[in-house]
Design a protein around this motif. Structure first.
Motif, mmCIF file in Angstrom:
data_model
loop_
_atom_site.group_PDB
_atom_site.id
_atom_site.type_symbol
_atom_site.label_atom_id
_atom_site.label_comp_id
_atom_site.label_asym_id
_atom_site.label_seq_id
_atom_site.Cartn_x
_atom_site.Cartn_y
_atom_site.Cartn_z
ATOM 1 N N ILE A 1 0.847 -1.173 0.000
ATOM 2 C CA ILE A 1 0.000 0.000 0.000
ATOM 3 C C ILE A 1 0.890 1.232 0.000
ATOM 4 N N LEU A 2 0.618 2.149 -0.910
ATOM 5 C CA LEU A 2 1.313 3.424 -0.966
ATOM 6 C C LEU A 2 0.425 4.453 -0.273
ATOM 7 N N HIS A 3 0.977 5.134 0.720
ATOM 8 C CA HIS A 3 0.233 6.136 1.476
ATOM 9 C C HIS A 3 0.801 7.520 1.181
ATOM 10 N N CYS A 4 -0.083 8.534 1.169
ATOM 11 C CA CYS A 4 0.313 9.925 1.031
ATOM 12 C C CYS A 4 -0.190 10.675 2.261
ATOM 13 N N TYR A 5 0.732 11.352 2.964
ATOM 14 C CA TYR A 5 0.387 12.075 4.176
ATOM 15 C C TYR A 5 0.682 13.561 4.010
ATOM 16 N N SER A 6 -0.101 14.374 4.671
ATOM 17 C CA SER A 6 0.111 15.822 4.682
ATOM 18 C C SER A 6 1.330 16.149 5.529
ATOM 19 N N ILE A 7 2.204 17.007 5.023
ATOM 20 C CA ILE A 7 3.352 17.421 5.838
ATOM 21 C C ILE A 7 2.946 18.499 6.843
ATOM 22 N N LYS A 8 1.749 19.067 6.675
ATOM 23 C CA LYS A 8 1.266 20.098 7.602
ATOM 24 C C LYS A 8 0.726 19.494 8.891
ATOM 25 N N ASP A 9 -0.150 18.478 8.765
ATOM 26 C CA ASP A 9 -0.776 17.935 9.969
ATOM 27 C C ASP A 9 -0.624 16.418 10.136
ATOM 28 N N GLY A 10 0.034 15.742 9.182
ATOM 29 C CA GLY A 10 0.285 14.308 9.302
ATOM 30 C C GLY A 10 -0.898 13.423 8.963
ATOM 31 N N GLU A 12 -3.565 11.373 6.668
ATOM 32 C CA GLU A 12 -3.488 10.681 5.379
ATOM 33 C C GLU A 12 -4.355 11.410 4.351
ATOM 34 N N ILE A 13 -3.765 11.668 3.176
ATOM 35 C CA ILE A 13 -4.489 12.321 2.083
ATOM 36 C C ILE A 13 -5.140 11.270 1.196
ATOM 37 N N TRP A 14 -4.369 10.236 0.851
ATOM 38 C CA TRP A 14 -4.884 9.139 0.040
ATOM 39 C C TRP A 14 -3.984 7.934 0.217
ATOM 40 N N SER A 15 -4.464 6.778 -0.236
ATOM 41 C CA SER A 15 -3.638 5.568 -0.265
ATOM 42 C C SER A 15 -4.030 4.774 -1.500
ATOM 43 N N TYR A 16 -3.076 3.983 -1.988
ATOM 44 C CA TYR A 16 -3.331 3.144 -3.161
ATOM 45 C C TYR A 16 -2.790 1.748 -2.863
ATOM 46 N N LYS A 17 -3.640 0.751 -3.014
ATOM 47 C CA LYS A 17 -3.254 -0.626 -2.718
ATOM 48 C C LYS A 17 -3.021 -1.400 -4.015
ATOM 49 N N THR A 18 -1.913 -2.123 -4.067
ATOM 50 C CA THR A 18 -1.621 -2.996 -5.206
ATOM 51 C C THR A 18 -1.793 -4.440 -4.765
ATOM 52 N N GLU A 19 -1.463 -5.356 -5.655
ATOM 53 C CA GLU A 19 -1.563 -6.794 -5.382
ATOM 54 C C GLU A 19 -0.755 -7.136 -4.139
ATOM 55 N N ASP A 20 -1.305 -7.993 -3.303
ATOM 56 C CA ASP A 20 -0.647 -8.420 -2.080
ATOM 57 C C ASP A 20 -0.311 -9.900 -2.194
#
Length: 189
Positions: A1-10, A12-20
């Motif tokens: 899973i790729l996660h994107c977090y805000s550097i302002k408040d920490g 999570e903005i979005w996440s993307y899951k690939t094959e596990d």
């Protein structure tokens, strides 16, 4: 899973899951960012491009067939390298790739067995195979310009136990480390 977090408040903005998979690759994953697109690989060898602002899929390319997928826990990829409009990488399953970064289409593929990060300079890709061969490859066409056995300094009995760990390139030399602690200095000429 790729996660994107805000550097302002920490948050999570979005996440993307690939094959596990149940079994994970022995190699750390690689991630690069270019022009608001995040490119990354996963443990089964898929290369994925995701919009860095929204987390939406741009494209995804599987690099392993079904037979290879079952053995993904043995897969070791090199790190991804951006070169103009291409993503260059290789793996220990005898595959070396150039992929169009805009649409995920395969530019070319070579049969080179390497999980070392390729080095690109002056339109030439340098790679070293796990068997100890130095490859010079044309970046645009994928044509192999030269292949040189750089492990010819080792006795035949020892060659099967020696493999390259990492390498760097300077103007005159290639410096290669091996799993048994040797440093090889190779004249580029």
């Amino acid at each position: 899973i790729l996660h994107c977090y805000s550097i302002k408040d920490g948050k999570e903005i979005w996440s993307y899951k690939t094959e596990d998979t149940f079994l994970k690759s022995m190699k750390k994953m690689s991630i690069v960012l270019d022009n608001n697109v995040v490119y990354f690989n996963n443990s089964v060898g898929d290369i994925t491009a995701v919009d860095s602002n929204t987390g939406r899929l741009v494209w995804q390319l599987p690099t392993q067939d079904n037979q290879m997928y079952a053995n993904s826990f043995l897969l070791k990829n090199s790190y991804l390298v951006l070169n103009k409009d291409s993503i260059i990488f290789s793996n220990n399953k005898n595959r070396f790739y150039s992929i169009n970064k805009k649409n995920g289409v395969l530019n070319w593929e070579q049969k080179i067995n390497s999980n070392l990060t390729p080095v690109i300079t002056n339109e030439i890709i340098f790679s070293i195979s796990l068997e100890g061969y130095l490859f010079l490859i044309e970046a645009k066409s994928g044509n192999i310009i030269r292949s040189t056995d750089i492990f010819d300094v080792f006795k035949i009995k020892k060659r099967n136990k020696i493999y390259p760990v990492n390498f760097i390139i300077t103007l005159k030399n290639i410096y290669l480390t091996t799993n048994h602690g040797k440093l090889l200095i190779i004249d580029i000429k």
